[in-house]
Design a protein around this motif. Structure first.
Motif, PDB file in Angstrom:
ATOM      1  N   MET A   1      33.644  35.195  36.138  1.00  0.00           N
ATOM      2  CA  MET A   1      34.756  36.317  36.151  1.00  0.00           C
ATOM      3  C   MET A   1      34.128  37.314  37.232  1.00  0.00           C
ATOM      4  SD  MET A   1      37.506  37.631  34.692  1.00  0.00           S
ATOM      5  CE  MET A   1      37.523  36.772  33.120  1.00  0.00           C
ATOM      6  N   LEU A   2      35.135  38.025  38.023  1.00  0.00           N
ATOM      7  CA  LEU A   2      34.734  38.610  39.112  1.00  0.00           C
ATOM      8  C   LEU A   2      35.219  40.053  38.605  1.00  0.00           C
ATOM      9  CD1 LEU A   2      36.338  36.574  41.953  1.00  0.00           C
ATOM     10  CD2 LEU A   2      33.791  37.098  41.795  1.00  0.00           C
ATOM     11  N   ARG A   3      34.496  41.185  38.886  1.00  0.00           N
ATOM     12  CA  ARG A   3      34.596  42.572  38.789  1.00  0.00           C
ATOM     13  C   ARG A   3      34.612  43.389  39.921  1.00  0.00           C
ATOM     14  NH1 ARG A   3      31.384  40.031  35.324  1.00  0.00           N
ATOM     15  NH2 ARG A   3      32.235  39.685  33.256  1.00  0.00           N
ATOM     16  N   ALA A   4      35.468  44.490  39.983  1.00  0.00           N
ATOM     17  CA  ALA A   4      35.224  45.681  40.725  1.00  0.00           C
ATOM     18  C   ALA A   4      34.839  46.780  40.022  1.00  0.00           C
ATOM     19  CB  ALA A   4      36.537  45.847  41.390  1.00  0.00           C
ATOM     20  N   VAL A   5      33.376  47.152  40.414  1.00  0.00           N
ATOM     21  CA  VAL A   5      32.757  48.341  39.557  1.00  0.00           C
ATOM     22  C   VAL A   5      32.324  49.326  40.483  1.00  0.00           C
ATOM     23  CG1 VAL A   5      30.786  48.844  38.367  1.00  0.00           C
ATOM     24  CG2 VAL A   5      32.083  46.603  38.225  1.00  0.00           C
ATOM     25  N   TRP A   6      32.893  50.882  39.920  1.00  0.00           N
ATOM     26  CA  TRP A   6      32.424  51.778  40.723  1.00  0.00           C
ATOM     27  C   TRP A   6      32.203  52.869  39.619  1.00  0.00           C
ATOM     28  CZ3 TRP A   6      34.559  56.995  41.089  1.00  0.00           C
ATOM     29  CH2 TRP A   6      33.833  57.871  41.871  1.00  0.00           C
ATOM     30  N   ASN A   7      30.956  53.722  39.719  1.00  0.00           N
ATOM     31  CA  ASN A   7      30.449  54.666  39.004  1.00  0.00           C
ATOM     32  C   ASN A   7      30.341  54.122  37.457  1.00  0.00           C
ATOM     33  OD1 ASN A   7      29.509  57.444  38.734  1.00  0.00           O
ATOM     34  ND2 ASN A   7      31.302  58.056  37.944  1.00  0.00           N
ATOM     35  N   GLY A   8      29.928  52.875  37.216  1.00  0.00           N
ATOM     36  CA  GLY A   8      29.682  52.174  36.091  1.00  0.00           C
ATOM     37  C   GLY A   8      30.856  51.791  35.264  1.00  0.00           C
ATOM     38  N   ALA A   9      32.045  52.005  36.067  1.00  0.00           N
ATOM     39  CA  ALA A   9      33.374  51.521  35.358  1.00  0.00           C
ATOM     40  C   ALA A   9      33.895  50.375  35.896  1.00  0.00           C
ATOM     41  CB  ALA A   9      34.348  52.607  35.338  1.00  0.00           C
ATOM     42  N   VAL A  10      34.378  49.414  35.083  1.00  0.00           N
ATOM     43  CA  VAL A  10      34.823  48.294  35.743  1.00  0.00           C
ATOM     44  C   VAL A  10      36.260  48.367  35.820  1.00  0.00           C
ATOM     45  CG1 VAL A  10      35.762  45.898  35.067  1.00  0.00           C
ATOM     46  CG2 VAL A  10      33.544  46.626  34.355  1.00  0.00           C
ATOM     47  N   ILE A  11      36.665  48.588  37.119  1.00  0.00           N
ATOM     48  CA  ILE A  11      38.038  48.941  37.800  1.00  0.00           C
ATOM     49  C   ILE A  11      39.155  47.744  37.676  1.00  0.00           C
ATOM     50  CG2 ILE A  11      39.329  50.059  39.749  1.00  0.00           C
ATOM     51  CD1 ILE A  11      36.990  51.785  38.400  1.00  0.00           C
ATOM     52  N   ALA A  12      38.424  46.321  37.950  1.00  0.00           N
ATOM     53  CA  ALA A  12      39.484  45.490  37.948  1.00  0.00           C
ATOM     54  C   ALA A  12      38.564  44.310  37.436  1.00  0.00           C
ATOM     55  CB  ALA A  12      39.967  45.123  39.115  1.00  0.00           C
ATOM     56  N   GLU A  13      39.145  43.228  36.772  1.00  0.00           N
ATOM     57  CA  GLU A  13      38.355  41.972  36.143  1.00  0.00           C
ATOM     58  C   GLU A  13      39.255  40.667  36.476  1.00  0.00           C
ATOM     59  OE1 GLU A  13      35.000  41.365  33.098  1.00  0.00           O
ATOM     60  OE2 GLU A  13      36.777  42.402  32.229  1.00  0.00           O
ATOM     61  N   ALA A  14      39.029  39.845  37.111  1.00  0.00           N
ATOM     62  CA  ALA A  14      39.815  38.563  37.009  1.00  0.00           C
ATOM     63  C   ALA A  14      39.083  37.479  37.286  1.00  0.00           C
ATOM     64  CB  ALA A  14      40.756  38.767  38.147  1.00  0.00           C
ATOM     65  N   PRO A  15      39.510  36.349  36.768  1.00  0.00           N
ATOM     66  CA  PRO A  15      38.824  35.076  36.991  1.00  0.00           C
ATOM     67  C   PRO A  15      38.660  34.340  38.437  1.00  0.00           C
ATOM     68  CG  PRO A  15      40.877  34.373  35.944  1.00  0.00           C
ATOM     69  CD  PRO A  15      40.675  36.046  36.023  1.00  0.00           C
ATOM     70  N   ARG A  16      39.633  34.859  39.268  1.00  0.00           N
ATOM     71  CA  ARG A  16      39.598  34.626  40.573  1.00  0.00           C
ATOM     72  C   ARG A  16      40.238  35.836  41.499  1.00  0.00           C
ATOM     73  NH1 ARG A  16      44.380  30.893  42.034  1.00  0.00           N
ATOM     74  NH2 ARG A  16      45.578  31.034  40.441  1.00  0.00           N
ATOM     75  N   THR A  17      39.956  35.843  42.781  1.00  0.00           N
ATOM     76  CA  THR A  17      40.684  36.548  43.695  1.00  0.00           C
ATOM     77  C   THR A  17      41.163  36.073  44.887  1.00  0.00           C
ATOM     78  OG1 THR A  17      38.691  37.202  44.706  1.00  0.00           O
ATOM     79  CG2 THR A  17      39.171  38.741  42.962  1.00  0.00           C
ATOM     80  N   VAL A  18      42.073  36.718  45.767  1.00  0.00           N
ATOM     81  CA  VAL A  18      42.106  36.210  47.095  1.00  0.00           C
ATOM     82  C   VAL A  18      41.547  36.814  48.092  1.00  0.00           C
ATOM     83  CG1 VAL A  18      44.035  35.575  48.865  1.00  0.00           C
ATOM     84  CG2 VAL A  18      44.846  35.623  46.173  1.00  0.00           C
ATOM     85  N   ILE A  19      40.731  36.089  48.944  1.00  0.00           N
ATOM     86  CA  ILE A  19      39.941  36.681  49.875  1.00  0.00           C
ATOM     87  C   ILE A  19      40.497  36.633  51.340  1.00  0.00           C
ATOM     88  CG2 ILE A  19      37.519  36.580  50.999  1.00  0.00           C
ATOM     89  CD1 ILE A  19      36.588  35.369  48.730  1.00  0.00           C
ATOM     90  N   VAL A  20      40.691  37.790  51.997  1.00  0.00           N
ATOM     91  CA  VAL A  20      41.130  37.917  53.110  1.00  0.00           C
ATOM     92  C   VAL A  20      40.165  38.929  53.946  1.00  0.00           C
ATOM     93  CG1 VAL A  20      43.152  38.964  54.440  1.00  0.00           C
ATOM     94  CG2 VAL A  20      43.662  37.726  52.365  1.00  0.00           C
ATOM     95  N   GLU A  21      39.884  38.342  55.164  1.00  0.00           N
ATOM     96  CA  GLU A  21      39.235  39.122  56.014  1.00  0.00           C
ATOM     97  C   GLU A  21      37.808  39.555  55.144  1.00  0.00           C
ATOM     98  OE1 GLU A  21      42.167  40.315  59.204  1.00  0.00           O
ATOM     99  OE2 GLU A  21      41.547  41.859  57.617  1.00  0.00           O
ATOM    100  N   GLY A  22      37.239  38.763  54.253  1.00  0.00           N
ATOM    101  CA  GLY A  22      35.976  39.217  53.485  1.00  0.00           C
ATOM    102  C   GLY A  22      36.226  40.186  52.523  1.00  0.00           C
ATOM    103  N   ASN A  23      37.353  40.533  52.187  1.00  0.00           N
ATOM    104  CA  ASN A  23      37.745  41.365  50.976  1.00  0.00           C
ATOM    105  C   ASN A  23      38.393  40.762  49.831  1.00  0.00           C
ATOM    106  OD1 ASN A  23      37.155  44.076  52.392  1.00  0.00           O
ATOM    107  ND2 ASN A  23      38.912  43.503  53.644  1.00  0.00           N
TER     108      ASN A  23
END
Length: 114
Positions: free
Chosen positions: A1-23
């Motif tokens: 599972m991939l997570r976007a985390v800031w200030n201790g909070a999980v902002i987004a969580e998904a089994p996969r993402t689409v990577i464009v230009e390293g993002n």
């Protein structure tokens, strides 16, 4: 599972993402919208289109314009429509789930960054 985390909070969580230009672009249904505040900021990528932004608000702290998305991307970037990417201290953690094809890299051939 991939997570976007800031200030201790999980902002987004998904089994996969689409990577464009390293993002990592997280699908819209993976977002915890309680932390997102729409921003008036816009930017233009010559091959993806016009990006719109969110600021993050977690535990009284604000990270302005820390997330962006393309509500009407160009045909070349259609796979990231409404998907959200992060920067400005937001960490992407984890790995794609084993039964998923993983993160996919998107970028049209012969097109520069933006």
């Amino acid at each position: 599972m991939l997570r976007a985390v800031w200030n201790g909070a999980v902002i987004a969580e998904a089994p996969r993402t689409v990577i464009v230009e390293g993002n990592h672009y997280f699908p819209p249904e993976s977002l915890d919208r309680q932390y997102l505040t729409p921003s008036r900021t816009r930017s233009l990528c010559l091959w993806k289109g016009v990006a719109r932004y969110y600021s993050l608000d977690v535990d009284g702290l604000t990270n302005p314009d820390a997330a962006w998305y393309y509500p009407k991307p160009s045909p070349l970037a259609r796979k990231i429509k409404d998907h959200v990417a992060f920067w400005q201290g937001v960490r992407v953690e984890g790995t794609p789930e084993p039964d998923e094809p993983g993160a996919s890299e998107e970028r049209p051939k012969g097109v520069g960054g933006g």
